[in-house]
Design a protein around this motif. Structure first.
Motif, PDB file in Angstrom:
ATOM      1  N   PRO A 299       0.807  -1.233   0.000  1.00  0.00           N
ATOM      2  CA  PRO A 299       0.000   0.000   0.000  1.00  0.00           C
ATOM      3  C   PRO A 299       0.833   1.271   0.000  1.00  0.00           C
ATOM      4  O   PRO A 299       0.366   2.314  -0.457  1.00  0.00           O
ATOM      5  N   PHE A 300       2.059   1.201   0.483  1.00  0.00           N
ATOM      6  CA  PHE A 300       2.886   2.404   0.430  1.00  0.00           C
ATOM      7  C   PHE A 300       3.288   2.726  -1.014  1.00  0.00           C
ATOM      8  O   PHE A 300       3.426   3.894  -1.370  1.00  0.00           O
ATOM      9  N   SER A 384     -10.725  -2.993  -6.616  1.00  0.00           N
ATOM     10  CA  SER A 384      -9.747  -2.968  -5.529  1.00  0.00           C
ATOM     11  C   SER A 384     -10.277  -2.309  -4.272  1.00  0.00           C
ATOM     12  O   SER A 384      -9.753  -2.534  -3.187  1.00  0.00           O
ATOM     13  N   GLY A 385     -11.291  -1.478  -4.386  1.00  0.00           N
ATOM     14  CA  GLY A 385     -11.851  -0.860  -3.195  1.00  0.00           C
ATOM     15  C   GLY A 385     -11.494   0.590  -3.022  1.00  0.00           C
ATOM     16  O   GLY A 385     -12.018   1.253  -2.148  1.00  0.00           O
ATOM     17  N   SER A 386     -10.557   1.077  -3.831  1.00  0.00           N
ATOM     18  CA  SER A 386     -10.194   2.471  -3.678  1.00  0.00           C
ATOM     19  C   SER A 386      -9.966   3.072  -5.055  1.00  0.00           C
ATOM     20  O   SER A 386      -9.508   2.394  -5.968  1.00  0.00           O
ATOM     21  N   MET A 389      -5.749   4.590  -4.375  1.00  0.00           N
ATOM     22  CA  MET A 389      -4.765   3.783  -3.671  1.00  0.00           C
ATOM     23  C   MET A 389      -5.187   2.323  -3.771  1.00  0.00           C
ATOM     24  O   MET A 389      -5.795   1.782  -2.862  1.00  0.00           O
ATOM     25  N   CYS A 390      -4.865   1.731  -4.896  1.00  0.00           N
ATOM     26  CA  CYS A 390      -5.499   0.449  -5.218  1.00  0.00           C
ATOM     27  C   CYS A 390      -5.012  -0.700  -4.341  1.00  0.00           C
ATOM     28  O   CYS A 390      -5.808  -1.524  -3.937  1.00  0.00           O
ATOM     29  N   ASN A 391      -3.740  -0.766  -4.059  1.00  0.00           N
ATOM     30  CA  ASN A 391      -3.208  -1.846  -3.229  1.00  0.00           C
ATOM     31  C   ASN A 391      -3.761  -3.182  -3.710  1.00  0.00           C
ATOM     32  O   ASN A 391      -4.328  -3.949  -2.945  1.00  0.00           O
ATOM     33  N   ARG A 394      -0.648  -8.647  -5.285  1.00  0.00           N
ATOM     34  CA  ARG A 394       0.016  -9.398  -4.224  1.00  0.00           C
ATOM     35  C   ARG A 394       1.165 -10.174  -4.863  1.00  0.00           C
ATOM     36  O   ARG A 394       1.183 -10.357  -6.077  1.00  0.00           O
ATOM     37  N   ALA A 399      -5.060  -9.234  -5.333  1.00  0.00           N
ATOM     38  CA  ALA A 399      -5.704  -9.329  -4.018  1.00  0.00           C
ATOM     39  C   ALA A 399      -7.031 -10.076  -4.075  1.00  0.00           C
ATOM     40  O   ALA A 399      -7.319 -10.909  -3.227  1.00  0.00           O
TER      41      ALA A 399
ATOM     42  N   ASN B  65     -16.495  -3.709  -2.628  1.00  0.00           N
ATOM     43  CA  ASN B  65     -15.103  -3.775  -2.172  1.00  0.00           C
ATOM     44  C   ASN B  65     -14.597  -2.477  -1.577  1.00  0.00           C
ATOM     45  O   ASN B  65     -13.471  -2.415  -1.105  1.00  0.00           O
ATOM     46  N   PHE B  66     -15.391  -1.440  -1.658  1.00  0.00           N
ATOM     47  CA  PHE B  66     -14.932  -0.126  -1.207  1.00  0.00           C
ATOM     48  C   PHE B  66     -14.410  -0.187   0.227  1.00  0.00           C
ATOM     49  O   PHE B  66     -14.967  -0.876   1.075  1.00  0.00           O
ATOM     50  N   ARG B  67     -13.329   0.521   0.474  1.00  0.00           N
ATOM     51  CA  ARG B  67     -12.765   0.480   1.818  1.00  0.00           C
ATOM     52  C   ARG B  67     -12.465   1.874   2.317  1.00  0.00           C
ATOM     53  O   ARG B  67     -11.959   2.710   1.583  1.00  0.00           O
ATOM     54  N   MET B 126      -4.326   4.040   6.735  1.00  0.00           N
ATOM     55  CA  MET B 126      -4.182   4.346   5.322  1.00  0.00           C
ATOM     56  C   MET B 126      -5.228   3.625   4.462  1.00  0.00           C
ATOM     57  O   MET B 126      -5.082   3.554   3.245  1.00  0.00           O
ATOM     58  N   CYS B 128      -5.899   0.692   3.679  1.00  0.00           N
ATOM     59  CA  CYS B 128      -5.374  -0.246   2.693  1.00  0.00           C
ATOM     60  C   CYS B 128      -6.153  -1.549   2.655  1.00  0.00           C
ATOM     61  O   CYS B 128      -6.109  -2.270   1.686  1.00  0.00           O
ATOM     62  N   GLU B 133      -8.360  -8.162   4.878  1.00  0.00           N
ATOM     63  CA  GLU B 133      -7.995  -9.209   3.931  1.00  0.00           C
ATOM     64  C   GLU B 133      -7.396 -10.424   4.645  1.00  0.00           C
ATOM     65  O   GLU B 133      -7.624 -11.561   4.248  1.00  0.00           O
TER      66      GLU B 133
ATOM     67  N   PRO C 145      -6.871   8.228   0.517  1.00  0.00           N
ATOM     68  CA  PRO C 145      -7.324   9.610   0.617  1.00  0.00           C
ATOM     69  C   PRO C 145      -8.826   9.657   0.838  1.00  0.00           C
ATOM     70  O   PRO C 145      -9.501   8.679   0.535  1.00  0.00           O
TER      71      PRO C 145
END
Lengths: 607, 224, 220
Positions: A299-300, A384-386, A389-391, A394, A399, B65-67, B126, B128, B133, C145
């Motif tokens: 994630p960084f 990815s959920g974002s 910031m996809c992260n 893996r 993921a 999946n939104f986080r 953050m 993530c 998960e 963000p």
């Protein structure tokens, strides 16, 4: 902290054998696929590599600190960009120096692209590069105490060498880092330091350097006008000698694309010298990265080039997968390709939109470009959920699998919408007289210069060097797709704009092929997903062709759960090496578009 | 020709403007443009005309999946926290913003599978999603609630256990696919347990007729 | 903006002692309505969050609906500073200077985890753990963000705050100057001049403590 990473000593083969034959004294094989070169011969050997072996492109320079061996190491990765030799494989070589007197000869004279990278190594690692023309701090300010990436250097909030921190579990009573440290803030001062009687040196050298322009350069600027740069001022040398004006642009300026700063010395409106100043977003990515476990870095990496997080994920995953020797399953590979190519489209849309912004077409073209980007971000968010910031990647896979309906939506976008949106942009912008008048012939970079300055990505390819990592050293499954390496030959702002449109089109081609070939189901992760990845000892350099250029991750593992060294070859950072050269002799008004055409993201520039 | 660029550019805006009204007409019989049915189309790849979402009156639907910030799942059937305070989330958390105090049995002083305290520092998190998960108990999930702005950060933005805990009905509502997978896994496990128990019972009373083991539910493919 | 201004009730039954304030409350409403519907943010982005901020200003989320479409590049013309992203030590002198240059009334919205409390980079050596160490923050928007909607929610929250202010108590109509925040200095580390004496005292105790802790030697 373990010391040297032990691995079987490799035999010197291929180009290394040639080197060994020529410089038998200077060379010794390392415990990696490369050679260690004696400091006194380094420049000479490097010249031979560049001129005789064709390694004209110095991709990455970085330092590694080994307190156990009382040594620092400088690691170089060189490629053959213009000649396309050696199957796109790198030549890895190192120089070593004792820790307390770490002096290594500078290679700026051989590869000018080493300039900023050596400065970074000096700033963060304290390695002195003898013969460097301007060895000052680059990310931190002048006067900062210490070289932070040294293994024994600790910041004020330092808690433990490696994550996870013991204080979090099982007795994790929440405390703020502020409550642990004496000054209740993230600051540390040398003993006896008196802030009431202190003058900051952070700015002085900068101003001094800006003032000290060699007047003889004026003549050069005139002569450089001859090769068609167009907007160089032909008569400054004849004009009345006036005082030079120093203009500071940034770090808060609407068109520096973030917190980037330039100190510009002007003669009238013509730029004599431009000095990029950065580090205003230096977030200590590498220091934190060496404390994180391997998976925690994922994630960084999103926050490096935050417009193209998927590409960063892929680059890092590739580097670690090289060490782990895993390959993702088929479906995961295709998902990765889809994601990174969509990322490229978003990034170029953004870059084009904001280049137009810099040209004065305030926000309108950007609005249309952002609309397309938003649609792509919807896809990222669903998968990815974002949005940003996809992260998502893996080690050995991705993921999670794509949600239902994702592929259909993606197909709709890739086949029906994006090609049209790209054509629209092209139709409305490319032939616009203002754009052509302002962009053509501005900010020239020749092919030789681009390669010498280690420029990468669209910046390099717009100068006529068809060097694309996807082709030169195919990673993932890029060898399965039929696409062209976009290339333009003028090396000006206009070509850099056009090449982004070309690349969007090529990305759409790849996406269409990938969507057609992609298996409908199957595994998305090789092996079992673990929260503490075991990575065998060794070192790997994984590189991808990100939207900004060659993005490399240099990872050294000593077998622990945390990387021993984690370095990022950031294209936004290294592409800026050429900025000073590109702006020389140009008008001050063109600086922002030249910068805009490089397309930097400060998260990656400063890390 | 000079000026053609400007005319072309103005044409784009005009087209966009007109397209908005044409789109409006398309929705006139379907209850208007600003309905939940119209949303995916006008915010999807076939969007034309005006592209704005009228937040806060209307919202873009967030994908499953939104986080954002994690929350802890409370098992309403068993009436207990799903969290066993195993600490995997705290260990995998990249910025180390999860703080867990394990419960110890006051008599034996041995750990009890339940957190005594649980903090997430939202000023460090953050988003993530690694905690959710890697949680082996499906006890921590990523929340969809993004409206967390606050006038103060020291009390309001360090989330304690009470603030973090949300019922599993909420989880089921915002993560339907994930919830179905969990339920299927539970059913499968129950079936296996029952089978085992039945087998044991059958062994014990060899002559007795084994009980009918419930069939494993038809599980949808796990999302991850 | 630290003090909480008086709350005025919209009750039609105005008690006699409030008779004189009735005009003020109505004026307040008008005053605050005007201010909150013309909130011009400064065009000022730091990091990742800035990209989401731009998206908020773009067509999908359209900040213009809130009367804030004009992002001013100059601090002199802006009412709101959206601190969008990681605040680094190298950058914070500039941010403080920009804040000082903004005319009153001015507001600060801290966008994202980094600006709010350091965020994921909190442990970094070049990171200021929260802009509120230097500037008075009005609204914090967590998230890393924050989704564009989350920033808009922050805006609505800020409007709430503006609504609660009264023309009689706001500091910018009081006598005397509002003191500027001293611009921090980049020394061996970031020096907050308001704490210079405290820092000096501490570094002196460090000298007095027998074996000096292993502080890094200043660069040569």
């Amino acid at each position: 902290m373990a010391g040297k990473v032990a691995a079987p000593v490799a035999e010197l083969t291929g180009p290394l054998a040639v080197l060994k034959e020529k410089f038998s004294e200077a060379l010794s094989p390392g415990e990696f696929e490369g050679a260690v070169i004696k400091n006194e011969n380094l420049v000479e050997v490097a010249k031979f590599m560049r001129d005789d072996l064709g390694y004209d492109y110095l991709s990455s320079v970085t330092g590694v600190d080994y307190p156990a061996a009382n040594e620092v190491e400088v690691v170089y990765h060189a490629y053959s960009a213009r000649h396309g030799l050696h199957n796109g494989k790198p030549l890895v070589f190192k120089a070593r120096a004792p820790r307390d007197n770490s002096v290594v000869p500078s290679l700026v004279s051989v590869w000018p692209g080493a300039d900023f990278q050596e400065r970074e190594a000096w700033d963060l690692m304290g390695i002195k590069f003898e013969g460097h023309p301007n060895l000052r701090r680059i990310l931190m300010w002048e006067g900062f105490a210490g070289h932070p990436l040294r293994k024994d250097w600790h910041e004020a909030y330092f808690e433990q060498d490696n994550k996870p921190f013991d204080s979090r579990w099982p007795g994790g009573h929440h405390t703020r880092a502020e409550d642990r440290v004496p000054l209740a803030d993230n600051v540390a001062f040398p003993p006896g330091f008196d802030p009431t009687d202190f003058n900051s040196q952070a700015e002085t050298t900068l101003v001094e350097r800006a003032r000290s322009v060699d007047v003889s350069e004026l003549g050069q600027l005139v002569s450089s006008d001859g090769n068609g740069s167009g907007s160089g001022n032909g008569h400054i040398a004849d004009a009345i000698q006036t005082d030079h004006l120093i203009v500071n642009l940034g770090p808060q300026h609407p068109s520096t694309h973030g917190v980037f700063r330039m100190v510009i010395t002007l003669e009238g409106e013509t730029i004599l010298k431009l000095e990029p100043v950065m580090g205003y977003l230096h977030r200590n990515h590498e220091k934190i990265g060496e404390r994180n476990t391997f998976i925690q870095n994922m994630p960084f990496t999103d926050r490096l080039d935050y417009i193209a997080s998927m590409s960063n994920n892929l680059g890092y995953a590739l580097a670690v997968e090289k060490l782990m020797k895993v390959t993702p399953p088929e479906r995961a590979e295709y998902i990765r390709i889809l994601m990174v190519e969509l990322t490229r489209i978003c990034n170029h849309m953004w870059a084009i939109g904001f280049l137009l912004n810099d040209l004065g077409a305030f926000f309108t073209p950007a609005l249309y470009a952002i609309e397309e980007r938003e649609l792509v971000l919807d896809l990222f968010e669903a998968a990815s959920g974002s949005r940003m910031m996809c992260n998502y990647m893996r080690f050995g896979g991705v993921a999670r699998d794509l949600p239902e309906g994702w592929i259909e939506k993606c197909r709709d976008l890739v086949f029906n919408r994006l090609p049209k949106a790209t054509d629209d942009l092209d139709h409305f912008l490319s032939e616009n007289e203002i754009i052509r008048a302002r962009c053509e012939g501005v900010g020239n970079l020749t092919a030789e210069q681009a390669v010498a300055y280690s420029a990468a990505g669209p910046l390099l390819r717009a100068s006529g060097v068809p060097y694309d990592v996807r082709r030169a050293e195919p990673y993932s499954i890029y060898d399965r797709f039929d696409f062209d390496v976009a290339v333009r030959y003028h090396g000006d702002v206009y070509d850099r704009y056009l090449i982004r449109l070309d690349e969007i089109r090529q990305s759409i081609r790849i996406l269409q092929q990938a969507l057609d070939q992609m298996p409908g189901g199957g595994e998305i992760q090789a092996g079992k997903k673990q929260y503490q990845t075991r990575v065998p000892a060794g070192q790997a350099y994984g590189r991808v062709d990100g939207p900004k250029g060659e993005l490399g991750f240099y990872v050294v593992s000593d077998g622990n759960p945390n990387p021993y060294r984690y370095h990022i070859r950031a294209p936004s950072f290294i592409n800026l090496t050429a900025l000073g050269e590109m702006c020389k002799g140009q008008k001050i008004a063109d600086v922002v578009i030249i910068l805009g055409s490089i397309d930097i993201v400060l998260g990656e520039t400063d890390r | 020709m000079y000026g053609s660029g400007i005319i072309k550019g103005l044409g784009v805006t005009l087209k966009h403007f007109v397209a908005t009204y044409i789109e409006d007409l398309r929705y006139v019989l379907k209850g208007g443009r600003y309905t939940d049915q119209a949303m995916p189309v006008r915010q999807g790849p076939r969007a034309r005309g005006v592209f704005t979402v009228q937040y806060p009156e209307e919202r873009l639907p967030v994908p499953e999946n939104f986080r954002y910030i994690p929350f802890l799942v409370f098992d309403t059937q068993k009436n207990e926290d799903k969290c066993t305070s195993c600490g995997i989330c705290a260990k995998v958390c990249p910025p180390q913003c999860i703080w867990i105090v394990r419960t110890n049995d006051p008599k034996t002083n041995r750990p009890v599978p339940q957190p005594a305290e649980f903090y997430i520092d939202a000023t460090v998190c953050m988003s993530c999603g690694l905690c959710a998960e890697f949680c082996p108990f499906d006890a921590i999930k990523m929340d969809h609630d993004y409206e967390l702005s606050s006038f103060e950060r020291f009390n309001n933005l360090v989330f304690d256990k009470a603030r973090l805990t949300k019922p599993d009905t909420y989880h089921a509502q915002i993560h339907p696919t994930d919830w179905a997978r969990e339920q299927a896994e539970i059913a499968e496990k129950a079936a296996k347990d029952a089978e085992k128990a039945a087998a044991a019972a059958a062994k014990k009373a060899a002559a007795a007729k084994p009980a009918d083991a419930p069939k494993p539910a038809d599980a949808p493919k796990p999302a991850a | 903006m630290s003090q909480q201004p008086e709350q005025f009730q919209n009750d039609p039954m105005v008690p006699p002692e409030l008779n004189n304030n009735l005009f003020i409350t109505t004026l307040d409403k008008l005053y605050n309505w005007g201010r909150k519907r013309s909130m011009w943010p400064m065009m000022f982005g730091l990091a990742c969050c800035a990209i989401e901020m731009i998206c908020v200003a773009a067509s999908r989320y359209d900040l213009a609906r809130f009367g804030a479409e004009l992002m001013r590049p100059s601090p002199r013309q802006s009412d709101l500073m959206i601190v969008s992203g990681t605040v680094t030590k190298k950058m914070v002198p500039t941010i403080v200077r920009l804040y000082n240059q903004m005319p009153e009334p001015k507001y600060v919205l801290s966008m994202g985890a980094c600006a709010t409390g350091g965020g994921p980079f909190k442990e970094g050596y070049n990171v200021v753990s929260g802009i509120d160490k230097f500037l008075p923050v009005d609204v914090y928007v967590p998230g890393c963000p924050p989704k564009p909607e989350a920033l808009l929610h922050g805006f609505l929250k800020l409007f709430e705050k503006i609504e609660s202010q009264s023309i009689r108590t706001v500091p910018w109509y009081r006598k005397g100057e509002i003191e500027a925040i001293p611009v921090p200095v980049l020394g061996p580390d970031l020096i907050d001049l308001r704490r210079a004496v405290e820092i000096k005292e501490y570094t002196q105790t460090q000298v007095n403590a027998a074996p000096a802790p292993a502080a890094e030697p200043a660069h040569s």
